[in-house]
Design a protein around this motif. Structure first.
Motif, short mmCIF file in Angstrom:
data_model
loop_
_atom_site.label_atom_id
_atom_site.label_comp_id
_atom_site.label_asym_id
_atom_site.label_seq_id
_atom_site.Cartn_x
_atom_site.Cartn_y
_atom_site.Cartn_z
N ILE A 123 0.83 -1.21 0.00
CA ILE A 123 0.00 0.00 0.00
C ILE A 123 0.86 1.26 0.00
CG2 ILE A 123 -0.26 0.37 2.49
CD1 ILE A 123 -3.07 0.47 -0.14
N SER A 124 2.05 1.20 0.62
CA SER A 124 2.92 2.37 0.61
C SER A 124 3.43 2.64 -0.80
CB SER A 124 4.10 2.17 1.57
OG SER A 124 4.89 1.06 1.18
N GLY A 125 3.83 1.58 -1.51
CA GLY A 125 4.26 1.75 -2.90
C GLY A 125 3.14 2.27 -3.78
N TYR A 126 1.92 1.76 -3.55
CA TYR A 126 0.77 2.20 -4.34
C TYR A 126 0.48 3.68 -4.10
CZ TYR A 126 -4.13 2.78 -5.65
OH TYR A 126 -5.29 3.24 -6.19
N CYS A 127 0.51 4.11 -2.84
CA CYS A 127 0.23 5.52 -2.52
C CYS A 127 1.29 6.45 -3.11
CB CYS A 127 0.15 5.69 -1.01
SG CYS A 127 -1.28 4.91 -0.24
N LEU A 128 2.56 6.07 -2.98
CA LEU A 128 3.63 6.91 -3.51
C LEU A 128 3.54 7.03 -5.03
CD1 LEU A 128 6.65 5.78 -1.31
CD2 LEU A 128 5.60 8.04 -1.35
N MET A 129 3.28 5.91 -5.71
CA MET A 129 3.17 5.96 -7.17
C MET A 129 1.94 6.77 -7.60
SD MET A 129 5.83 4.55 -8.32
CE MET A 129 5.32 4.82 -10.02
N SER A 130 0.86 6.69 -6.85
CA SER A 130 -0.33 7.49 -7.17
C SER A 130 -0.04 8.97 -7.05
CB SER A 130 -1.49 7.10 -6.25
OG SER A 130 -1.85 5.75 -6.42
N LEU A 131 0.70 9.36 -6.00
CA LEU A 131 1.07 10.76 -5.82
C LEU A 131 1.99 11.24 -6.94
CD1 LEU A 131 1.70 10.87 -1.96
CD2 LEU A 131 -0.20 11.94 -3.21
N VAL A 132 2.93 10.40 -7.34
CA VAL A 132 3.85 10.77 -8.42
C VAL A 132 3.08 10.97 -9.72
CG1 VAL A 132 5.75 9.94 -9.87
CG2 VAL A 132 5.88 9.69 -7.39
N TYR A 133 2.20 10.04 -10.06
CA TYR A 133 1.43 10.16 -11.30
C TYR A 133 0.49 11.36 -11.26
CZ TYR A 133 2.88 5.78 -13.51
OH TYR A 133 3.60 4.81 -14.16
N TYR A 134 -0.10 11.62 -10.10
CA TYR A 134 -0.99 12.78 -9.98
C TYR A 134 -0.21 14.08 -10.20
CZ TYR A 134 -4.50 15.95 -8.11
OH TYR A 134 -5.42 16.97 -7.96
N GLY A 135 0.98 14.15 -9.60
CA GLY A 135 1.80 15.35 -9.78
C GLY A 135 2.25 15.52 -11.22
N LEU A 136 2.65 14.45 -11.88
CA LEU A 136 3.10 14.53 -13.27
C LEU A 136 1.95 14.89 -14.21
CD1 LEU A 136 5.51 11.46 -13.45
CD2 LEU A 136 6.14 13.87 -13.43
N GLU A 137 0.75 14.38 -13.92
CA GLU A 137 -0.41 14.72 -14.75
C GLU A 137 -0.74 16.21 -14.65
OE1 GLU A 137 -3.42 12.10 -13.39
OE2 GLU A 137 -2.74 10.40 -14.60
N ASN A 138 -0.70 16.74 -13.42
CA ASN A 138 -0.97 18.17 -13.25
C ASN A 138 0.11 19.02 -13.88
OD1 ASN A 138 -3.45 18.87 -11.43
ND2 ASN A 138 -2.55 17.05 -10.49
#
Length: 263
Positions: free
Chosen positions: A172-187
């Motif tokens: 879950i930690s890896g999933y959360c970190l990757m979600s934050l990275v993708y969200y930041g890159l999309e924005n």
């Protein structure tokens, strides 16, 4: 009649469907298909043992050999047959950790799945303890004096919780970190393309958000999915063998690992 049934059973598929469980079923089906493929490819080698293994059968032979070596190194020669459980366990857990790379949900991000795997190990540990110690098994819960019974009953569940939470926490930690990275890159991609929602100040997420999605993410996936997944799988498998073997012998975990390293 239907209204009465709806009062007892929910017919809303979305309310009971869990994507992680669906991913788990897909992994199991994939492993069954691979097993059938290995079985079919093994027939010609059974007829002619002098042939050199190739393809998927060669990969399966290497995997089984490594699993047997690991099992014998930790649990001894008499437990060589335990590798028949270790091979599918290792394959399932590792695929479950890396399944998020397909775009579907990783089974390990749903606590029920790592908990179930740990529960199987937990049951095997205590079955082996009863088989080895017979009625003396129950004496451990009143040592050194009977007043410690409640404390010993609580600590009995420690392996189950630690093993399940370790796998779930890492996934879950890896999933959360990757979600934050993708969200930041999309924005950031949307901001570069001047597609920003003036009312919120955030980028408008869409196909344009894929512009920078490749920046750094392959390396992060290699660590959080492949490397971390392999390590967590290996740790879980080794803890399973060590805890079960401890019930057969008086060696503790450190002594077992030291013996394996010296081999």
């Amino acid at each position: 009649m239907k209204e009465q049934l709806e009062g007892m059973v929910s017919f809303d598929f979305d309310s009971v469907f869990v994507p992680e469980v669906f991913s788990s079923i897909l992994i199991i089906v994939l492993l069954i298909i691979l097993s059938i493929a290995v079985y079919i490819s093994s027939k010609k080698y059974i007829k002619n043992p002098l042939l050199s293994p190739k393809g998927i059968f060669n990969i399966a032979c290497i995997g089984v050999e490594k699993a047997e070596d690991l099992t014998v190194g930790i649990m001894g020669e008499r437990n060589r047959g335990f590798s028949a459980y270790i091979v599918p366990l290792f394959a399932y857990v590792f695929l479950a950790f890396i399944f998020g790379l397909t775009g579907l949900s990783s089974p390990m991000t749903y606590f029920g799945i790592p908990f179930t795997l740990s529960l199987i190990t937990f049951v095997m540990i205590h079955v082996q303890a009863v088989k080895t110690n017979k009625w003396k098994y129950f004496k451990r819960y009143i040592d050194p004096i009977p007043v410690f019974l409640p404390v010993n009953l609580v600590t009995m569940w420690a392996p189950l919780l630690s093993m399940s939470l370790r796998m779930f926490g890492n996934a879950i930690s890896g999933y959360c970190l990757m979600s934050l990275v993708y969200y930041g890159l999309e924005n950031l991609s949307s901001a570069i393309l001047l597609q920003t929602d003036l009312t919120t100040g955030f980028g408008v997420l869409g196909p344009e958000g894929l512009l920078l999605s490749w920046v750094g993410t392959p390396i992060l996936h290699a660590y959080f999915d492949l490397f971390s997944g392999f390590i967590q799988t290996l740790v879980f498998v080794m803890l399973t063998m060590i805890n079960i073997y401890q019930e057969q012998n008086e060696e503790d975990g450190e002594q077992i690992l030291e013996r394996v390293q010296n081999q």
